[in-house]
Design an enzyme around this catalytic site. Structure first.
Site, PDB file in Angstrom:
ATOM      1  N   ARG A 227     -35.292   7.989 -10.731  1.00  0.00           N
ATOM      2  CA  ARG A 227     -34.535   6.781 -11.034  1.00  0.00           C
ATOM      3  C   ARG A 227     -33.072   7.153 -11.302  1.00  0.00           C
ATOM      4  NH1 ARG A 227     -37.688   2.467 -11.964  1.00  0.00           N
ATOM      5  NH2 ARG A 227     -36.031   1.385 -13.101  1.00  0.00           N
TER       6      ARG A 227
ATOM      7  N   GLU B 102     -44.324  17.138  -2.642  1.00  0.00           N
ATOM      8  CA  GLU B 102     -43.268  17.532  -3.578  1.00  0.00           C
ATOM      9  C   GLU B 102     -42.417  18.641  -2.965  1.00  0.00           C
ATOM     10  OE1 GLU B 102     -40.604  18.162  -6.132  1.00  0.00           O
ATOM     11  OE2 GLU B 102     -41.990  16.533  -6.610  1.00  0.00           O
TER      12      GLU B 102
ATOM     13  N   HIS C 258     -59.771  17.851 -41.074  1.00  0.00           N
ATOM     14  CA  HIS C 258     -60.810  18.520 -40.287  1.00  0.00           C
ATOM     15  C   HIS C 258     -62.045  17.631 -40.206  1.00  0.00           C
ATOM     16  CE1 HIS C 258     -63.248  21.784 -38.703  1.00  0.00           C
ATOM     17  NE2 HIS C 258     -64.202  21.413 -39.568  1.00  0.00           N
TER      18      HIS C 258
ATOM     19  N   GLY D 133     -43.060  12.477  -3.936  1.00  0.00           N
ATOM     20  CA  GLY D 133     -42.503  12.822  -5.241  1.00  0.00           C
ATOM     21  C   GLY D 133     -43.587  13.137  -6.242  1.00  0.00           C
ATOM     22  N   GLY D 134     -43.533  14.351  -6.795  1.00  0.00           N
ATOM     23  CA  GLY D 134     -44.542  14.797  -7.750  1.00  0.00           C
ATOM     24  C   GLY D 134     -44.042  14.844  -9.176  1.00  0.00           C
TER      25      GLY D 134
ATOM     26  N   VAL E 116     -39.387   9.248  -6.232  1.00  0.00           N
ATOM     27  CA  VAL E 116     -38.544  10.445  -6.304  1.00  0.00           C
ATOM     28  C   VAL E 116     -37.571  10.415  -7.479  1.00  0.00           C
ATOM     29  CG1 VAL E 116     -38.732  10.871  -3.830  1.00  0.00           C
ATOM     30  CG2 VAL E 116     -36.828   9.496  -4.694  1.00  0.00           C
TER      31      VAL E 116
ATOM     32  N   GLY F 105     -37.705  -6.979 -22.335  1.00  0.00           N
ATOM     33  CA  GLY F 105     -38.606  -5.832 -22.320  1.00  0.00           C
ATOM     34  C   GLY F 105     -38.203  -4.792 -21.290  1.00  0.00           C
ATOM     35  N   GLY F 106     -37.387  -5.221 -20.324  1.00  0.00           N
ATOM     36  CA  GLY F 106     -36.881  -4.279 -19.333  1.00  0.00           C
ATOM     37  C   GLY F 106     -37.961  -3.696 -18.440  1.00  0.00           C
TER      38      GLY F 106
END
Length: 449
Positions: free
Chosen positions: A265, A201, A436, A178-179, A263, A37-38
């Protein structure tokens, strides 16, 4: 032991490709040194969305009075139970993947693979005490979290997404470095859980290369919910008290009980014998062509290891293309319409070109956009927040981009993606009939704006 193809890595690219290869009659072996599945299934896409759904449910209960529903007292939550449910979901899905691989006759080796050499038209791969011979290799080794060289970071007990997903205790305050998508999704979850969140960020806006207008709208929504965003801000040091940042020449310490590093990969290109194949690289990943072939025509690569998209759905499609080419099917990889989604509440999604990208390239375009409130179903179901649907068209009136803020943008964005991939014009796509009332009608309405 001889096989037709060896797939190294059991994430979305690998396990989907393995299934397709086996269904096409290829003797297939899959190597996975961690969990089938990693990252996506075990510590990424699925577990984060499970947590975010719990947070969304809590948000909905808190706003129930707006829909005429009374809830006695303040709603509460049980974090260990939320984490336990997440683990249960992951276990169920990984077991399903393993069962499917077994059913289709894929040989799964639970262990690291090491490509030893290429000899007489066969690759030799060693795992443990066994050596396997294969005609083709598909590299799906994925990516790993980038840990930036920040002063003091190694001296504190910081989180990555992995630790954040496992914690059964909430910090009182959290500083997210990290953003990007991962950082903002965790900001959303912990904000809903009542944690004081600071997002730091370096860039002028959150969410990287995604559409800036909808990104700014999402940031505004979360600012109102109590998240603090510090843009154009550099992290210079981490201490036990928190994060030292710098902006416009001034330093400040952001106090936090916990620090989450998010931040980005990078592709995993070491640790499986890639150096023995003399494969051409591109930037920080493996270079491939439109068939996912590397510079060695019998070695393919798919997913994060190419360093291009780093999205699970891209990886799945790339793996399909690789197997298609091996078995002689006419199939090529297209990146024209790869959706990107931020699973916050509200959701943000985009596909195709952005205004920023087109302006940077000097390309002309026009924008069609409407508030999500032009959809009757959206109004009926959303007392909190508005949202936006933006469609970008080129000089030939072909749809080349779409960006949406508002639930359920993640489910709707594929509609625009199909139009982009097929090269449809505004006039052509207007002719499709939408049920709809549905929120999807906003796409139809925007085409007439």
């Amino acid at each position: 032991m001889e096989h037709d193809i060896a797939i190294i890595g059991g994430g979305p690219a690998g396990y989907n490709a393995a299934e397709k290869a086996a269904l096409n009659g290829l003797r297939t072996i899959l190597f996975e040194k961690n969990a089938i599945g990693g990252v996506c299934l075990n510590e990424g896409c699925i577990p984060t969305k499970t947590l975010l759904y719990s947070a969304k449910t809590l948000d909905n209960i808190k706003s129930a009075s707006k829909y005429g529903i009374s809830v006695e007292g303040e709603p509460t939550f049980d974090l260990p139970k939320i984490i336990s449910r997440k683990d249960k979901v992951v276990k169920k899905l990984t077991a399903g993947v393993s069962a499917k691989l077994s059913f289709n006759g894929v040989t799964v080796v639970q262990g690291a693979a090491d490509i030893v050499n290429e000899d007489n038209g066969l690759f030799q791969i060693k795992s443990g005490e066994n050596t396997y011979s294969v005609k083709y290799i598909l590299l799906c080794t994925g990516s790993e979290t980038i840990i930036p060289p920040i002063k003091g970071l190694s001296e504190v007990d910081y989180w990555t997404s992995k630790e954040a997903l496992e914690s059964k205790e909430l910090p009182k305050s959290l500083a997210i470095i990290g953003g990007g998508v991962i950082g903002i999704e965790f900001a959303s979850f912990f904000n809903s859980m009542g944690v004081k969140v600071n997002v730091i960020e370096m860039m002028p806006e959150i969410l990287g290369a995604m559409d800036k207008e909808t990104s700014a709208m999402l940031r505004t929504d979360y600012t109102k919910k109590g998240v603090t965003f510090r843009l154009d801000t550099k992290v210079v040091e981490v201490t036990k008290k928190g994060v030292v940042v710098e902006k416009d020449g001034k330093s400040e310490t952001i106090e936090a009980d916990r620090i989450l590093v998010s931040v980005g990969r990078r592709p995993i290109v070491k640790g499986f014998g890639l150096e023995n194949l003399n494969i051409e690289m591109l930037k920080n990943g493996i270079k491939v062509n439109e068939y996912m072939q590397t510079s060695n025509p019998r070695v393919y690569a798919a997913g994060d290891v190419t360093g291009f998209s780093l999205l699970a759905h891209t990886a799945i499609r790339e793996g399909e293309v690789a197997i298609s080419h091996i078995v002689g099917e006419d199939d090529k990889m297209s990146y024209k319409a790869i959706p990107g989604v931020v699973y916050t509440n509200p959701e943000l999604a985009g596909v195709g070109k952005t205004e920023e990208e087109l302006n940077a390239n000097g390309e002309s375009f026009r924008v069609l956009k409407l508030p999500m409130a032009y959809s009757g179903r959206f109004v009926a179901e959303n007392e909190v927040g508005n949202g936006l649907c933006k469609i970008i068209v080129d000089d030939d009136d072909r749809i080349i981009g779409c960006h949406m803020l508002g639930n359920p943008a993640s489910e709707l964005i594929v509609i625009a993606g199909i139009a982009i991939e097929n090269g449809d014009t505004v006039e052509e796509f207007r002719k499709h009939v939408y049920p709809h009332p549905t929120v999807s009608e906003i796409i139809h309405e925007t085409l007439f704006s």
